[in-house]
Design a protein around this motif. Structure first.
Motif, PDB file in Angstrom:
ATOM      1  N   ALA A   1      30.241  24.632  51.072  1.00 55.24           N
ATOM      2  CA  ALA A   1      31.274  24.449  50.034  1.00 55.24           C
ATOM      3  C   ALA A   1      30.801  23.544  48.905  1.00 55.24           C
ATOM      4  O   ALA A   1      31.232  23.669  47.764  1.00 55.24           O
TER       5      ALA A   1
ATOM      6  N   GLU B   1      32.848  34.820  46.461  1.00 58.95           N
ATOM      7  CA  GLU B   1      33.392  33.472  46.253  1.00 58.95           C
ATOM      8  C   GLU B   1      34.829  33.635  45.773  1.00 58.95           C
ATOM      9  O   GLU B   1      35.087  34.388  44.838  1.00 58.95           O
TER      10      GLU B   1
ATOM     11  N   SER C   1      39.204  31.807  46.236  1.00 53.35           N
ATOM     12  CA  SER C   1      40.050  30.726  46.763  1.00 53.35           C
ATOM     13  C   SER C   1      40.398  31.033  48.229  1.00 53.35           C
ATOM     14  O   SER C   1      40.317  32.192  48.664  1.00 53.35           O
ATOM     15  N   ALA C   2      40.791  29.983  48.964  1.00 52.50           N
ATOM     16  CA  ALA C   2      41.184  30.168  50.368  1.00 52.50           C
ATOM     17  C   ALA C   2      42.335  31.167  50.454  1.00 52.50           C
ATOM     18  O   ALA C   2      42.355  32.058  51.308  1.00 52.50           O
TER      19      ALA C   2
ATOM     20  N   LYS D   1      30.992  31.934  50.049  1.00 53.42           N
ATOM     21  CA  LYS D   1      31.133  30.495  49.806  1.00 53.42           C
ATOM     22  C   LYS D   1      32.272  29.921  50.638  1.00 53.42           C
ATOM     23  O   LYS D   1      33.387  30.460  50.661  1.00 53.42           O
TER      24      LYS D   1
ATOM     25  N   VAL E   1      35.292  27.495  51.960  1.00 51.32           N
ATOM     26  CA  VAL E   1      36.453  26.900  51.285  1.00 51.32           C
ATOM     27  C   VAL E   1      36.844  25.633  52.040  1.00 51.32           C
ATOM     28  O   VAL E   1      36.393  25.392  53.163  1.00 51.32           O
ATOM     29  N   ASN E   2      37.675  24.825  51.427  1.00 47.02           N
ATOM     30  CA  ASN E   2      38.160  23.608  52.061  1.00 47.02           C
ATOM     31  C   ASN E   2      39.002  23.974  53.300  1.00 47.02           C
ATOM     32  O   ASN E   2      39.958  24.743  53.177  1.00 47.02           O
TER      33      ASN E   2
ATOM     34  N   GLY F   1      43.154  27.471  54.526  1.00 46.90           N
ATOM     35  CA  GLY F   1      41.681  27.375  54.513  1.00 46.90           C
ATOM     36  C   GLY F   1      41.112  27.164  55.915  1.00 46.90           C
ATOM     37  O   GLY F   1      39.989  27.580  56.201  1.00 46.90           O
TER      38      GLY F   1
END
Ligand code: TXA
Ligand code: MG
Length: 323
Positions: free
Chosen positions: A246, A271, A273-274, A299, A301-302, A307
């Motif tokens: 990340a 890539e 967003s969650a 990629k 994610v948090n 997530g």
């Protein structure tokens, strides 16, 4: 022969045929709000056996029992305590599975011999209608061949299971795209066994603090996941999956891409967003296979909120390979 019904074209009347198939011990694939499910009567060992066979699923991996309304719960479990009542009031129908101590009515084939049973009440209109027409509890794992990503689209479920089940009901794309959150409330301390779109925080707001299975984001050799299914190779397309750290900047990403290009021909980079990945991850993995990619680099994610569920599935699909 598999009876195929498309809810986008055919009316609810067709669901009666599928409900009959379920009542008579057959297998029916149906849409839910999370992923497509492969259902059979939860009260019939032989019907449940057909699920394991169609999926090629190891028989020590227990199934989730789906119900149409809360009144069905009483006969399946030993005790419904205050925590369960609060969670059900808040999240049912919806993508939260609860694990209870099971009653004698639930066959060992469903629970893989455990003394607990996983129960969920889906919110998808077609699932609800089918379950209430059948009027019996329905055991249903995700409708994929064991080890593969779960189907979230009509075409994906047809590809995996047409010819292997009695009927398939399609109804376009599912709503959430990741399997339900699984919470064990059979003991003193509730424990999150599988993260999903109902988040840890939402659960804690409802019933106070909960434990989290240590294996959700880590492969720990000496610790077995509490949900038997979480120990298997999972969510894996044919392409090799890698997770990109990340924290990576462009320089690091380029370096990783170069090293992959030295070994593989076709690389798909993802890539997002969650939130977006939670809806599209499985469909993207399956599509990358269809398009013949050798490698999928995604990629990270948090791991907060939804997530956590995305990273749990991603790390498993990648067999914990992070670059
Ligand atoms: O969203 C979902 O939950 C979908 C849809 C179709 O409802 N179903 C689903 O089922 O994901 P499945 O079989 O793919 O995953 C069930 C998970 C497995 O990891 C299994 O080991 C765990 O729940 N599980 C089932 N019963 C359990 C039990 N008694 N104790 C611990 N884990 C259990
Ligand atoms: Mg599954």
């Amino acid at each position: 022969m598999t009876l195929c019904i498309d809810m986008k074209k055919e009316g609810v009347s067709q669901l009666n045929r599928c409900a009959d198939i379920l009542v008579n011990g057959g297998t029916v694939v149906f849409p839910t709000e999370t992923v497509y499910g492969l259902g059979a009567s939860a009260l019939d060992d032989k019907a449940v056996e057909k699920i394991y066979l169609a999926k090629g699923r190891p028989s020590d991996n227990p199934l989730i029992v789906h119900i149409a309304d809360k009144t069905m719960l009483a006969s399946l479990v030993l005790n419904v305590d205050e925590r369960a009542k609060k969670l059900m009031a808040k999240f049912w129908p919806g993508p939260l599975t609860l694990i209870f101590k099971k009653s004698h009515l639930v066959p060992d084939a469903v629970t893989a011999g455990l003394d607990t049973v996983a129960i969920r009440m889906p919110s998808h209109a077609t699932a609800k209608k089918l379950l209430s027409l059948a009027n019996i509890p329905i055991a249903a794992p995700s409708a994929n061949i064991s080890g593969r990503p779960s189907p979230t689209r009509a075409s994906h479920v047809l590809k995996d299971l047409k010819g292997r089940v009695d009927a398939i009901i399609t109804d376009g794309d599912v709503t959430y795209g990741l399997e339900s959150t699984v919470l064990d409330i059979s003991g003193d301390l509730p424990m999150l066994l599988r993260p999903g779109t109902v988040t840890k925080k939402q659960i804690e707001t409802c019933i106070g603090s909960i434990l989290v299975d240590k294996t959700l984001l880590k492969q720990i050799d000496l610790v077995t996941p509490k949900a038997p299914g979480m120990k298997y190779k999972h969510y894996s397309p044919d392409a090799e999956v890698y997770v990109l750290n990340a924290e990576s900047d462009d320089v690091h990403k380029e370096k990783v891409m170069r090293s992959l290009k030295a070994r593989y021909q076709r690389i798909k980079y993802i890539e997002d967003s969650a939130e977006a990945l939670s809806k599209t991850l499985y469909a993207k993995l399956i599509e990358a296979d269809e398009l013949g990619f050798d490698v999928i680099l995604i990629k990270a994610v948090n791991p907060e909120g939804v997530g956590l569920a995305v990273m749990n599935r991603l790390l498993k699909a990648a067999n914990y390979k992070v670059l």
